[in-house]
Design an enzyme around this catalytic site. Structure first.
Site, PDB file in Angstrom:
ATOM      1  N   SER A  45      20.618  -4.934  -3.203  1.00 48.89           N
ATOM      2  CA  SER A  45      19.767  -5.767  -4.041  1.00 48.89           C
ATOM      3  C   SER A  45      18.340  -5.718  -3.522  1.00 48.89           C
ATOM      4  O   SER A  45      18.061  -5.095  -2.503  1.00 48.89           O
ATOM      5  CB  SER A  45      20.254  -7.210  -3.995  1.00 48.89           C
ATOM      6  OG  SER A  45      20.044  -7.739  -2.695  1.00 48.89           O
ATOM      7  N   LYS A  46      17.480  -6.369  -4.217  1.00 44.71           N
ATOM      8  CA  LYS A  46      16.065  -6.371  -3.852  1.00 44.71           C
ATOM      9  C   LYS A  46      15.874  -6.823  -2.402  1.00 44.71           C
ATOM     10  O   LYS A  46      14.950  -6.432  -1.723  1.00 44.71           O
ATOM     11  CB  LYS A  46      15.300  -7.315  -4.771  1.00 44.71           C
ATOM     12  CG  LYS A  46      15.398  -6.883  -6.224  1.00 44.71           C
ATOM     13  CD  LYS A  46      14.024  -6.710  -6.828  1.00 44.71           C
ATOM     14  CE  LYS A  46      14.035  -5.968  -8.141  1.00 44.71           C
ATOM     15  NZ  LYS A  46      15.096  -6.289  -9.047  1.00 44.71           N
ATOM     16  N   ARG A  47      16.798  -7.679  -1.983  1.00 39.10           N
ATOM     17  CA  ARG A  47      16.736  -8.214  -0.635  1.00 39.10           C
ATOM     18  C   ARG A  47      16.737  -7.116   0.434  1.00 39.10           C
ATOM     19  O   ARG A  47      16.186  -7.279   1.513  1.00 39.10           O
ATOM     20  CB  ARG A  47      17.970  -9.098  -0.442  1.00 39.10           C
ATOM     21  CG  ARG A  47      17.872 -10.185   0.578  1.00 39.10           C
ATOM     22  CD  ARG A  47      18.978 -11.219   0.329  1.00 39.10           C
ATOM     23  NE  ARG A  47      20.257 -10.604  -0.036  1.00 39.10           N
ATOM     24  CZ  ARG A  47      21.058 -10.032   0.844  1.00 39.10           C
ATOM     25  NH1 ARG A  47      20.753  -9.989   2.099  1.00 39.10           N
ATOM     26  NH2 ARG A  47      22.208  -9.512   0.452  1.00 39.10           N
ATOM     27  N   GLY A  56      15.225  -4.458   0.270  1.00 39.89           N
ATOM     28  CA  GLY A  56      13.933  -3.814   0.358  1.00 39.89           C
ATOM     29  C   GLY A  56      13.813  -2.426  -0.223  1.00 39.89           C
ATOM     30  O   GLY A  56      12.721  -1.953  -0.425  1.00 39.89           O
TER      31      GLY A  56
END
Length: 491
Positions: free
Chosen positions: A267-269, A271
């Site tokens: 996920s975006k988490r 990076g």
RNA sequence: GGCCCGUUCGUCUAUCGGUUAGGACACCAGGUUUUCAACCUGGGAAGAGGGGUUCGACUCCCCUACGGGCUGCCA
């Protein structure tokens, strides 16, 4: 039972071909693969890997690799996202045959197929409204019953059809089972009574994904469908469409998805979910290809390989069945090896593309020449382009050299004195490592210090920083005049 | 809830019934060294758990646990 090579394919295969014949034909014809991303954002790294597998499989066998943009969802599709996909593919060097196909453009064909299924009795008009279906599902969930919706219109007499909008549903078999002969997962069996009559054409006349993929894959002549295993269950439903139309089912290969370093869904988490981010981080395309190919696929113990070797070795048998996690350390290691193995000019070219992609300033012609001259020693010490640039700083910047904090410490009074007496010894010797080496060693000895103590201030004088190529290499790349000028500047 | 898939060192993986379970990255220790990178030597590190089948299971079967996917008039 062997994991691969199960002889049966769908039991719903058309009558003219026995399953065995069908399987043989499918696997003998020229390979055609495709990547079919939906343009709903950036290009996901998982999509890139799937594209790579398809590309490797087709190109390694002299087949075709096609690109289709699944843009039937008009709400979520955007031209920008399509552009990002094309850009990502291009960066990774995954060239596709012909033009990228827009799935939306085929909508009339999809609708025609839906009506053909209707005419054949393989589909029916369903007048149930979305509200009705939603209400049914909610009630079913509340009562813990199956939420499988059975349309009351499946066997309704057309005479009773209301004059209202309708969706076209597939008249799926209600008994028996559908077997997916998957090259990665093996034979996977689905009970037909657990699958519903999926909608193939919405009440607004647009096709659903389930119909569109099958029609397009068939029309485009796709022989092997290599995609994420989130589509495994879909393969059973899609098989029904192939069978209803009497079309040849492609060879399936559902590959495990990739996850973040923590094992959680990417996920975006994390990076870095989009391929563009990897490009901006400065990973070379060859390294990305190597890493992504090796992630979830193996050829014995081979870890580092060229794209040519990957093309030669890639096969469906080598694909693993478990999900894989991204490991940036390994990615970097492989990238370092690829940078070191690259041709100097090609590397410079890719470096410039990186500069452009990451919004950094372009190289001047002079910088380009210096970089090319120093590439032989720079490429051995960098894992990414930013690292390479950092180490090339000495060649990129003009005088005066501004030492950073760490290297400034090497330029104390004593060291500067030692530097001051060095230029005269360099004035008229031949500018090669062979002659320079004894001179510097001697200079260090004459000053009663070890070579390391001399190298530090020279490094500070020539580069102004501590991470650089060897002092000899820098002197060679800089040339006599520039080297002497920098030494005098610092002294 | 139902259906489906998966599970070997921290990570990626090899193994396709008989191995001291191998390699790579990472990590630790030592060496080399001109900084960085690299390099050399050594080290720790794995078959989710439980039942079967078998002379013999990481490998085949079943159960459980955990992870994931699907279950949309999204793709």
């Amino acid at each position: 039972m062997p994991r691969h090579g199960a002889k049966h394919t769908s039991i719903l295969v058309s009558e003219r071909l026995t399953p065995a014949m069908s399987a043989a034909r499918r696997e003998d014809r020229p390979v055609v693969t495709r990547i079919a991303p939906s343009p709903t954002g950036y290009m996901h790294i998982g999509t890139a890997r799937t594209a790579l597998f398809n590309w490797l499989f087709a190109r390694g066998r002299g087949g075709k690799f096609l690109l289709r943009i699944e843009d039937t969802d008009r709400e979520r599709s955007s031209p920008e996202a399509t552009a990002a996909i094309l850009k990502g593919m291009t960066w990774l060097g995954l060239d596709w045959d012909g033009e990228a196909v827009s799935q939306f453009d085929q909508k009339d064909r999809h609708a025609a197929v839906a009506h053909e299924m209707l005419a054949k009795g393989a589909a029916y008009k369903c007048f149930s409204t979305q509200e009705e279906i939603e209400a049914f599902r909610q009630a079913a969930t509340a009562e813990k019953r199956s939420t499988l919706f059975h349309s009351p219109w499946r066997d309704a007499d057309p005479a009773t059809h209301p004059d209202a909008p309708y969706a076209i549903r597939m008249k799926a078999p209600q008994t028996g089972e559908t077997v997916i002969d998957d090259k990665v997962q093996g034979a996977v069996t689905f009970r037909n009574d657990l699958l519903d009559d999926m909608i193939v054409l919405r009440s607004d006349g647009t096709p659903t994904y389930m119909l569109a993929v099958v029609v397009d894959d068939h029309d485009m002549g796709v022989t092997h469908v290599i995609r994420g295993d989130d589509h495994l269950a879909n393969a059973a439903r899609q098989t029904m469409v192939y069978d209803a139309m009497g079309w040849q089912v492609p060879v399936w290969a559902h590959i495990p998805l990739i996850f973040g370093p923590d094992g959680k869904k990417l996920s975006k988490r994390h990076g870095a979910t989009g391929v563009e981010e990897y490009q901006i981080m400065g990973y070379p395309a060859a390294g990305m290809r190597n890493y992504l190919t090796r992630l979830g696929w193996s050829h014995g113990d081979d870890e580092f390989f060229t794209t040519g070797q990957a093309l030669e070795w890639f096969n469906l048998e080598g694909i693993g069945r478990a999900t894989a996690r991204l490991d940036f350390k390994k990615l970097e290691n492989l990238c370092g090896q690829h940078i070191a193995a690259s041709d100097d000019a090609a590397l410079l070219h890719e470096l410039e593309a990186f500069l452009a992609a990451s919004g950094k300033t372009k190289l001047t012609s002079a910088q380009r020449h210096k970089l090319l001259a120093g590439m032989y020693c720079l490429k051995e010490r960098a894992k990414t382009f930013p690292e390479l640039i950092e180490k090339a700083e000495f060649a990129l910047n003009d005088r005066p050299v501004l030492p950073d904090v760490a290297s400034a410490k090497s330029l104390d009074v004593v060291s500067r004195g030692i530097l001051e007496t060095l230029p005269p010894r360099l004035q008229s010797v031949s500018w090669t490592k062979q002659t320079l080496e004894p001179i510097l060693t001697e200079h260090a000895a004459a000053n009663g210090i070890g070579f390391g103590k001399l190298a530090a201030p020279i490094r500070a004088a020539l580069a102004g920083r501590s991470a650089t190529p060897s002092v000899y290499d820098m002197m060679l790349v800089l040339g006599r005049d520039e080297t002497i000028a920098r030494l005098q500047d610092a002294a």
